[in-house]
Design a protein around this motif. Sequence first.
Motif, PDB file in Angstrom:
ATOM      1  N   ALA A  93       7.511  -0.634  -6.350  1.00 31.90           N
ATOM      2  CA  ALA A  93       8.020  -0.071  -5.099  1.00 31.90           C
ATOM      3  C   ALA A  93       7.066  -0.300  -3.934  1.00 31.90           C
ATOM      4  O   ALA A  93       7.314   0.180  -2.832  1.00 31.90           O
ATOM      5  N   GLY A  94       5.992  -1.035  -4.160  1.00 30.02           N
ATOM      6  CA  GLY A  94       5.006  -1.254  -3.109  1.00 30.02           C
ATOM      7  C   GLY A  94       5.501  -2.207  -2.040  1.00 30.02           C
ATOM      8  O   GLY A  94       6.364  -3.051  -2.266  1.00 30.02           O
ATOM      9  N   SER A  95       4.938  -2.041  -0.846  1.00 27.39           N
ATOM     10  CA  SER A  95       5.287  -2.919   0.262  1.00 27.39           C
ATOM     11  C   SER A  95       4.060  -3.135   1.137  1.00 27.39           C
ATOM     12  O   SER A  95       3.071  -2.421   1.046  1.00 27.39           O
ATOM     13  N   GLY A  96       4.145  -4.144   1.972  1.00 23.35           N
ATOM     14  CA  GLY A  96       3.033  -4.516   2.831  1.00 23.35           C
ATOM     15  C   GLY A  96       2.727  -5.989   2.683  1.00 23.35           C
ATOM     16  O   GLY A  96       3.216  -6.660   1.765  1.00 23.35           O
ATOM     17  N   THR A  97       1.903  -6.510   3.582  1.00 19.49           N
ATOM     18  CA  THR A  97       1.647  -7.949   3.566  1.00 19.49           C
ATOM     19  C   THR A  97       0.868  -8.396   2.337  1.00 19.49           C
ATOM     20  O   THR A  97       0.964  -9.555   1.931  1.00 19.49           O
ATOM     21  N   ALA A  98       0.091  -7.499   1.714  1.00 17.86           N
ATOM     22  CA  ALA A  98      -0.624  -7.890   0.495  1.00 17.86           C
ATOM     23  C   ALA A  98       0.354  -8.274  -0.608  1.00 17.86           C
ATOM     24  O   ALA A  98       0.108  -9.207  -1.380  1.00 17.86           O
ATOM     25  N   PHE A  99       1.482  -7.578  -0.686  1.00 20.46           N
ATOM     26  CA  PHE A  99       2.500  -7.902  -1.681  1.00 20.46           C
ATOM     27  C   PHE A  99       3.187  -9.227  -1.342  1.00 20.46           C
ATOM     28  O   PHE A  99       3.477 -10.038  -2.222  1.00 20.46           O
ATOM     29  N   ILE A 100       3.449  -9.428  -0.055  1.00 16.05           N
ATOM     30  CA  ILE A 100       4.075 -10.677   0.375  1.00 16.05           C
ATOM     31  C   ILE A 100       3.162 -11.859   0.076  1.00 16.05           C
ATOM     32  O   ILE A 100       3.594 -12.900  -0.445  1.00 16.05           O
ATOM     33  N   HIS A 101       1.873 -11.694   0.385  1.00 20.42           N
ATOM     34  CA  HIS A 101       0.931 -12.777   0.146  1.00 20.42           C
ATOM     35  C   HIS A 101       0.738 -13.038  -1.347  1.00 20.42           C
ATOM     36  O   HIS A 101       0.545 -14.186  -1.766  1.00 20.42           O
ATOM     37  N   ALA A 102       0.787 -11.986  -2.160  1.00 17.40           N
ATOM     38  CA  ALA A 102       0.676 -12.191  -3.609  1.00 17.40           C
ATOM     39  C   ALA A 102       1.860 -12.986  -4.131  1.00 17.40           C
ATOM     40  O   ALA A 102       1.717 -13.832  -5.020  1.00 17.40           O
ATOM     41  N   ARG A 103       3.051 -12.709  -3.594  1.00 16.43           N
ATOM     42  CA  ARG A 103       4.240 -13.473  -3.977  1.00 16.43           C
ATOM     43  C   ARG A 103       4.083 -14.940  -3.580  1.00 16.43           C
ATOM     44  O   ARG A 103       4.386 -15.853  -4.369  1.00 16.43           O
ATOM     45  N   GLU A 104       3.596 -15.186  -2.367  1.00 20.60           N
ATOM     46  CA  GLU A 104       3.363 -16.558  -1.928  1.00 20.60           C
ATOM     47  C   GLU A 104       2.331 -17.241  -2.816  1.00 20.60           C
ATOM     48  O   GLU A 104       2.464 -18.418  -3.171  1.00 20.60           O
ATOM     49  N   ALA A 105       1.300 -16.480  -3.202  1.00 22.12           N
ATOM     50  CA  ALA A 105       0.220 -17.049  -4.008  1.00 22.12           C
ATOM     51  C   ALA A 105       0.701 -17.436  -5.395  1.00 22.12           C
ATOM     52  O   ALA A 105       0.377 -18.522  -5.896  1.00 22.12           O
ATOM     53  N   VAL A 106       1.459 -16.558  -6.045  1.00 22.64           N
ATOM     54  CA  VAL A 106       1.884 -16.868  -7.411  1.00 22.64           C
ATOM     55  C   VAL A 106       2.850 -18.054  -7.420  1.00 22.64           C
ATOM     56  O   VAL A 106       2.852 -18.858  -8.361  1.00 22.64           O
ATOM     57  N   GLU A 107       3.640 -18.201  -6.378  1.00 26.29           N
ATOM     58  CA  GLU A 107       4.527 -19.358  -6.306  1.00 26.29           C
ATOM     59  C   GLU A 107       3.724 -20.630  -6.073  1.00 26.29           C
ATOM     60  O   GLU A 107       4.001 -21.670  -6.671  1.00 26.29           O
ATOM     61  N   ALA A 108       2.692 -20.536  -5.223  1.00 23.81           N
ATOM     62  CA  ALA A 108       1.844 -21.703  -4.979  1.00 23.81           C
ATOM     63  C   ALA A 108       1.080 -22.096  -6.232  1.00 23.81           C
ATOM     64  O   ALA A 108       0.851 -23.286  -6.490  1.00 23.81           O
TER      65      ALA A 108
END
Length: 221
Positions: A93-108
Amino acid sequence: MWTMTVDQEGSRRVGDRVEHVLDSLAHDSPLTVAGPRDVVLPFERTVGDEVQAVIADADLVVALALFLIRMGGWTVGIGTGTVDRPLPASSRAGSGTAFIHAREAVEAAKSRQRAVPLAVRGPDPALAAEAEGVLAIIGSVVARRSAAGWAAIDLMSGPEQRRQADIAGLLGISQQAVSARLRAAMWAEEVAARPAAARLLRLAAGLSDDGRSNDDEGATG
């Protein structure tokens, strides 16, 4: 803070290993010696064969990333940025740019061009890339280490703080052979490089070298 999003590789081929990695993280990983404030939200399954956690200590992030690389079969994404308050009970349920960046990182990190399935993303792309570069170099050493090297390192790095002479006795080899294993495994180099990786993660998160942040005010790295 840092969000770690970890995705299983080849789940259709080997089956779902999420419960296995969660058990390993809980009982055999650097989390077993983590401080009470180092883990903000613990690892849990988020969706499919993916696990996620929010960590407040950069050294622990480095240790966990290398632990997962050693396990093999996992893609590691590390995200820095803000974590919205109030914190939820679950990282799902977490939100914030750290979560967005983690999603970008794991895809990269899933890119086939990477020797080590790890990536770092954050608000400062240059600093995130530097942190990723150092972590990838250490990770490549970890990923290539032999079983003999790990046998010596596991005894050397345990809580007992054993001497090489003690390790030699436990392994049934000479002290010179222990030294040779540790050199071949580049253990000293890994130990020397870990603080640099953690420092770059702190800088990428907008923190000072000593790790001080304004978490209590709601804006986090």
